[in-house]
Design an enzyme around this catalytic site. Structure first.
Site, PDB file in Angstrom:
ATOM      1  N   CYS A 119      -0.969 -47.351 -21.140  1.00 12.72           N
ATOM      2  CA  CYS A 119      -0.188 -48.347 -20.402  1.00 12.72           C
ATOM      3  C   CYS A 119      -1.040 -49.502 -19.880  1.00 12.72           C
ATOM      4  O   CYS A 119      -0.514 -50.506 -19.419  1.00 12.72           O
ATOM      5  CB  CYS A 119       0.558 -47.678 -19.264  1.00 12.72           C
ATOM      6  SG  CYS A 119       1.755 -46.503 -19.874  1.00 12.72           S
ATOM      7  N   HIS A 261       2.508 -53.009 -14.403  1.00 13.60           N
ATOM      8  CA  HIS A 261       3.023 -52.109 -15.434  1.00 13.60           C
ATOM      9  C   HIS A 261       4.257 -51.405 -14.869  1.00 13.60           C
ATOM     10  O   HIS A 261       4.232 -50.875 -13.754  1.00 13.60           O
ATOM     11  CB  HIS A 261       1.939 -51.094 -15.820  1.00 13.60           C
ATOM     12  CG  HIS A 261       2.465 -49.943 -16.601  1.00 13.60           C
ATOM     13  ND1 HIS A 261       3.208 -50.109 -17.741  1.00 13.60           N
ATOM     14  CD2 HIS A 261       2.394 -48.598 -16.385  1.00 13.60           C
ATOM     15  CE1 HIS A 261       3.553 -48.919 -18.212  1.00 13.60           C
ATOM     16  NE2 HIS A 261       3.075 -47.991 -17.402  1.00 13.60           N
ATOM     17  N   ASN A 291       9.772 -47.076 -18.808  1.00 16.75           N
ATOM     18  CA  ASN A 291       8.355 -47.331 -19.059  1.00 16.75           C
ATOM     19  C   ASN A 291       8.129 -47.446 -20.573  1.00 16.75           C
ATOM     20  O   ASN A 291       8.183 -46.443 -21.278  1.00 16.75           O
ATOM     21  CB  ASN A 291       7.550 -46.172 -18.456  1.00 16.75           C
ATOM     22  CG  ASN A 291       6.056 -46.293 -18.709  1.00 16.75           C
ATOM     23  OD1 ASN A 291       5.605 -47.095 -19.522  1.00 16.75           O
ATOM     24  ND2 ASN A 291       5.277 -45.473 -18.023  1.00 16.75           N
TER      25      ASN A 291
HETATM   26  N1  ACO Z   1      15.619 -34.247 -12.534  1.00  9.79           N
HETATM   27  C1  ACO Z   1      15.800 -33.435 -11.473  1.00  9.79           C
HETATM   28  N2  ACO Z   1      14.786 -32.828 -10.845  1.00  9.79           N
HETATM   29  C2  ACO Z   1      13.538 -33.058 -11.298  1.00  9.79           C
HETATM   30  C3  ACO Z   1      13.266 -33.889 -12.390  1.00  9.79           C
HETATM   31  C4  ACO Z   1      14.370 -34.497 -13.025  1.00  9.79           C
HETATM   32  N3  ACO Z   1      14.226 -35.318 -14.073  1.00  9.79           N
HETATM   33  N4  ACO Z   1      11.943 -33.934 -12.600  1.00  9.79           N
HETATM   34  C5  ACO Z   1      11.375 -33.152 -11.665  1.00  9.79           C
HETATM   35  N5  ACO Z   1      12.349 -32.612 -10.886  1.00  9.79           N
HETATM   36  C6  ACO Z   1      12.185 -31.722  -9.749  1.00  9.79           C
HETATM   37  C7  ACO Z   1      10.905 -30.941  -9.804  1.00  9.79           C
HETATM   38  O1  ACO Z   1      11.069 -29.764 -10.567  1.00  9.79           O
HETATM   39  C8  ACO Z   1      10.677 -30.651  -8.344  1.00  9.79           C
HETATM   40  O2  ACO Z   1      11.477 -29.557  -7.949  1.00  9.79           O
HETATM   41  P1  ACO Z   1      10.890 -28.402  -6.995  1.00  9.79           P
HETATM   42  O3  ACO Z   1      10.530 -29.125  -5.720  1.00  9.79           O
HETATM   43  O4  ACO Z   1      12.021 -27.459  -6.895  1.00  9.79           O
HETATM   44  O5  ACO Z   1       9.696 -27.882  -7.728  1.00  9.79           O
HETATM   45  C9  ACO Z   1      11.240 -31.883  -7.624  1.00  9.79           C
HETATM   46  O6  ACO Z   1      12.106 -32.510  -8.569  1.00  9.79           O
HETATM   47  C10 ACO Z   1      10.192 -32.877  -7.193  1.00  9.79           C
HETATM   48  O7  ACO Z   1       9.282 -33.071  -8.289  1.00  9.79           O
HETATM   49  P2  ACO Z   1       8.086 -34.093  -8.178  1.00  9.79           P
HETATM   50  O8  ACO Z   1       7.268 -33.989  -9.417  1.00  9.79           O
HETATM   51  O9  ACO Z   1       7.428 -33.898  -6.846  1.00  9.79           O
HETATM   52  O10 ACO Z   1       8.883 -35.472  -8.152  1.00  9.79           O
HETATM   53  P3  ACO Z   1       8.323 -36.899  -7.837  1.00  9.79           P
HETATM   54  O11 ACO Z   1       9.004 -37.467  -6.670  1.00  9.79           O
HETATM   55  O12 ACO Z   1       6.814 -36.924  -7.866  1.00  9.79           O
HETATM   56  O13 ACO Z   1       8.811 -37.743  -9.105  1.00  9.79           O
HETATM   57  C11 ACO Z   1       7.953 -38.610 -11.180  1.00  9.79           C
HETATM   58  C12 ACO Z   1       8.392 -37.354 -10.395  1.00  9.79           C
HETATM   59  C13 ACO Z   1       9.162 -39.526 -11.303  1.00  9.79           C
HETATM   60  C14 ACO Z   1       7.480 -38.186 -12.556  1.00  9.79           C
HETATM   61  C15 ACO Z   1       6.836 -39.331 -10.378  1.00  9.79           C
HETATM   62  O14 ACO Z   1       5.851 -38.383 -10.025  1.00  9.79           O
HETATM   63  C16 ACO Z   1       6.184 -40.431 -11.173  1.00  9.79           C
HETATM   64  O15 ACO Z   1       6.806 -41.417 -11.532  1.00  9.79           O
HETATM   65  N6  ACO Z   1       4.857 -40.343 -11.439  1.00  9.79           N
HETATM   66  C17 ACO Z   1       4.164 -41.348 -12.194  1.00  9.79           C
HETATM   67  C18 ACO Z   1       4.318 -41.043 -13.662  1.00  9.79           C
HETATM   68  C19 ACO Z   1       3.990 -42.218 -14.534  1.00  9.79           C
HETATM   69  O16 ACO Z   1       4.158 -43.347 -14.163  1.00  9.79           O
HETATM   70  N7  ACO Z   1       3.541 -41.922 -15.760  1.00  9.79           N
HETATM   71  C20 ACO Z   1       3.303 -42.908 -16.730  1.00  9.79           C
HETATM   72  C21 ACO Z   1       2.055 -43.676 -16.455  1.00  9.79           C
HETATM   73  S1  ACO Z   1       1.784 -44.881 -17.607  1.00  9.79           S
HETATM   74  C22 ACO Z   1       1.127 -44.350 -19.117  1.00  9.79           C
HETATM   75  O17 ACO Z   1      -0.035 -44.522 -19.367  1.00  9.79           O
HETATM   76  C23 ACO Z   1       1.963 -43.698 -20.157  1.00  9.79           C
END
Ligand code: ACO
EC number: 2.3.1.180
Length: 335
Positions: A119, A261, A291
């Site tokens: 990214c 990004h 993304n």
């Molecule tokens: N739908 C419903 N529930 C979900 C989902 C979903 N799609 N995904 C995760 N959950 C649940 C989890 O299981 C967890 O449940 P639990 O508490 O019972 O275990 C709860 O939601 C919270 O999960 P978290 O991982 O803490 O959620 P968070 O608020 O961190 O959001 C996310 C997750 C959206 C992935 C966030 O962490 C994020 O955006 N991180 C950055 C990722 C990113 O940008 N990656 C690409 C980078 S660029 C590149 O180079 C490709």
């Protein structure tokens, strides 16, 4: 010995283009596949829908269409393009897709190559191309970011599949000896934290003949520790941009547009808050496209250039970040 063809000192931004596939995957539709909901995805990421490539919309095609659209915004004869850099992690051809784009464009005098930094790829490619222009080796360059991560997402993993979409964007840049609109940059990587986000090879052992094995090529789906990537982004992006403001003597008050990004709306909001840049100056099209990896920065810029939000001489602070881990920033003046 390097042959110096021109004597330019600066970079000018001349055009932009983008392309996204037609097929739309809404949050509602993803909810039919994995245990999630539109409400969860929107509140945690800001994403409503994303585009998914189907037949024909590979990185070469998408990158070509974005590049052609950027070239049309300039008055360039295609044969005067010297350099094409394609940032992608998902080339249509692992040997490189940029030469195919060069051929489709008919840019016969250009050299074209791929660059991979996930990214951060578009920003790293823009910085690379700008150095060739500032060094005087080349005059006109097309920098493309294009990715098709839908092919490498585990569509059963709700923690990652909700984030990604496909698309392409491009900028046309030119060397000039009158001014320099490429005001500064910085770039970083930290391979120690690489395991937070990767798309590793999956090598199935096979044999060529008795006692001679080989590893068949292939890839495992995207593997991501979302929370760690999130923490990395909201910490490192403000640091690299603040350092760049200090280095270039620009302040965040002078920034017309913050172009990050497009990973997660919460990351955009948090970085904006830390830099004291108000929300109305932060470009976002996450809701529509999610993304798109290397494509997000030129894609969101192209929209804002075409609807006249970005104007000539606007100051743009931009930062890409992602797998590697890698991150970078640049300050540019549009035009
Ligand atoms: N739908 C419903 N529930 C979900 C989902 C979903 N799609 N995904 C995760 N959950 C649940 C989890 O299981 C967890 O449940 P639990 O508490 O019972 O275990 C709860 O939601 C919270 O999960 P978290 O991982 O803490 O959620 P968070 O608020 O961190 O959001 C996310 C997750 C959206 C992935 C966030 O962490 C994020 O955006 N991180 C950055 C990722 C990113 O940008 N990656 C690409 C980078 S660029 C590149 O180079 C490709």
């Amino acid at each position: 010995m390097e042959v110096i063809k021109f004597k330019q000192i600066g970079v000018s931004f001349k055009g932009s283009g983008s392309y996204v596939p037609e097929q739309i995957l809404t949050n509602e539709k993803i909810s039919q596949k994995v245990d999630t909901s539109d409400e969860w995805i929107q509140s945690r990421t800001g994403i409503s829908e994303r585009r998914i490539s189907s037949s024909g919309d590979n990185v070469t095609e998408m990158g070509y269409k974005a590049a052609l659209s950027a070239i049309k915004m300039t008055n360039w004869d295609i044969k005067t393009i010297d350099l094409i850099v394609l940032a992608t992690s998902t080339p249509h051809d692992l040997f490189g897709s940029a030469p195919s784009i060069q051929a489709k464009l008919g840019a016969h005098n250009a050299v074209a190559f791929d660059l991979t930094a996930a990214c951060s790829g578009f920003l790293f490619a823009l910085i690379t191309a700008a150095q060739f222009l500032k060094g005087g080796s080349f005059k006109r360059a097309i920098v493309i970011g294009a990715d098709q991560l839908s092919s490498f997402v585990d569509w059963n993993d709700r923690r990652s599949c909700i984030l990604f979409g496909d698309g392409a964007g491009a900028l046309a840049i030119e060397a000039t000896n009158e001014f320099d609109n490429f005001l500064g940059f910085d770039m970083r990587t930290d391979g120690e934290r690489g395991s937070f986000l990767n798309l590793p090879t999956k090598n199935n052992r096979d044999s060529i003949i008795d006692n001679i094995d080989f590893l068949k090529g292939g890839f495992s789906p995207i593997n991501m520790n979302g929370q760690e990537v999130y923490k990395f982004a909201v910490r490192e992006v403000p640091i690299i941009l603040n350092n760049l403001f200090r280095k270039t003597k620009y302040s965040s008050d002078e920034v017309d547009w913050l172009v990050l990004h497009q990973a997660n709306q919460r990351i955009l909001d948090s970085v904006g808050e830390r830099l004291k840049i108000p929300r109305e100056k932060i470009l976002s099209n996450l809701a529509k496209y999610g993304n798109t990896s290397a494509a997000t920065i030129p894609l969101v810029m192209d929209e804002a250039i075409r609807d006249n939000r970005i104007q000539q001489n606007d100051i743009i602070a931009t930062s890409g970040f992602g797998a590697g881990l890698s991150w970078g920033a640049a300050i540019i003046k549009w035009g």
